[in-house]
Design a protein around this motif. Sequence first.
Motif, PDB file in Angstrom:
ATOM      1  N   UNK A   1       0.848  -1.179   0.000  1.00  0.00           N
ATOM      2  CA  UNK A   1       0.000   0.000   0.000  1.00  0.00           C
ATOM      3  C   UNK A   1       0.894   1.242   0.000  1.00  0.00           C
ATOM      4  N   UNK A   2       0.537   2.181  -0.827  1.00  0.00           N
ATOM      5  CA  UNK A   2       1.248   3.454  -0.929  1.00  0.00           C
ATOM      6  C   UNK A   2       0.733   4.428   0.136  1.00  0.00           C
ATOM      7  N   UNK A   3       1.555   5.398   0.495  1.00  0.00           N
ATOM      8  CA  UNK A   3       1.159   6.385   1.487  1.00  0.00           C
ATOM      9  C   UNK A   3      -0.044   7.201   1.025  1.00  0.00           C
ATOM     10  N   UNK A   4      -0.104   7.548  -0.261  1.00  0.00           N
ATOM     11  CA  UNK A   4      -1.247   8.322  -0.751  1.00  0.00           C
ATOM     12  C   UNK A   4      -2.537   7.502  -0.738  1.00  0.00           C
ATOM     13  N   UNK A   5      -2.437   6.179  -0.720  1.00  0.00           N
ATOM     14  CA  UNK A   5      -3.620   5.322  -0.577  1.00  0.00           C
ATOM     15  C   UNK A   5      -4.025   5.206   0.891  1.00  0.00           C
ATOM     16  N   UNK A   6      -3.036   5.251   1.792  1.00  0.00           N
ATOM     17  CA  UNK A   6      -3.312   5.133   3.218  1.00  0.00           C
ATOM     18  C   UNK A   6      -3.876   6.432   3.789  1.00  0.00           C
ATOM     19  N   UNK A   7      -3.532   7.552   3.201  1.00  0.00           N
ATOM     20  CA  UNK A   7      -3.998   8.861   3.681  1.00  0.00           C
ATOM     21  C   UNK A   7      -4.405   9.699   2.470  1.00  0.00           C
ATOM     22  N   UNK A   8      -5.519   9.315   1.808  1.00  0.00           N
ATOM     23  CA  UNK A   8      -5.875   9.924   0.525  1.00  0.00           C
ATOM     24  C   UNK A   8      -6.103  11.434   0.576  1.00  0.00           C
ATOM     25  N   UNK A   9      -6.591  11.951   1.680  1.00  0.00           N
ATOM     26  CA  UNK A   9      -6.833  13.393   1.794  1.00  0.00           C
ATOM     27  C   UNK A   9      -5.710  14.114   2.531  1.00  0.00           C
ATOM     28  N   UNK A  10      -4.723  13.382   3.008  1.00  0.00           N
ATOM     29  CA  UNK A  10      -3.621  13.994   3.738  1.00  0.00           C
ATOM     30  C   UNK A  10      -4.007  14.460   5.139  1.00  0.00           C
ATOM     31  N   UNK A  11      -5.082  13.917   5.679  1.00  0.00           N
ATOM     32  CA  UNK A  11      -5.568  14.363   6.991  1.00  0.00           C
ATOM     33  C   UNK A  11      -4.586  14.049   8.115  1.00  0.00           C
ATOM     34  N   UNK A  12      -4.074  12.843   8.119  1.00  0.00           N
ATOM     35  CA  UNK A  12      -3.144  12.446   9.178  1.00  0.00           C
ATOM     36  C   UNK A  12      -1.837  13.214   9.022  1.00  0.00           C
ATOM     37  N   UNK A  13      -1.370  13.348   7.810  1.00  0.00           N
ATOM     38  CA  UNK A  13      -0.139  14.120   7.557  1.00  0.00           C
ATOM     39  C   UNK A  13      -0.273  15.537   8.115  1.00  0.00           C
TER      40      UNK A  13
END
Length: 88
Positions: A1-13
């Motif tokens: 799994x890619x990071x952009x799939x794990x956090x699609x909206x960037x909320x956690x980032x």
Amino acid sequence: MQLNEADPKGLVRESYRIEGITLGECRSIFMDWALSIPQERSVPEAVSLLIDTYAKAAPGHPMNGVLELALTPAGNAKRRGGRLGRIV
């Protein structure tokens, strides 16, 4: 799994970038994040990736506890009362 799939909206980032964020705000952000994950994605896998990516670089951040709690198995649901609890 890619990071952009794990956090699609960037909320956690983004939560890791907010100075002085509280535990309650992290929980709210996590709920928004959880609702944005597509059904076909593995939530535990996504959470593990987020921990590996963000939590290790920010020890003591309140989101770390929220993410780690998300990996703990839920307990069994118990009846809390009500009419049926008194009859049965």
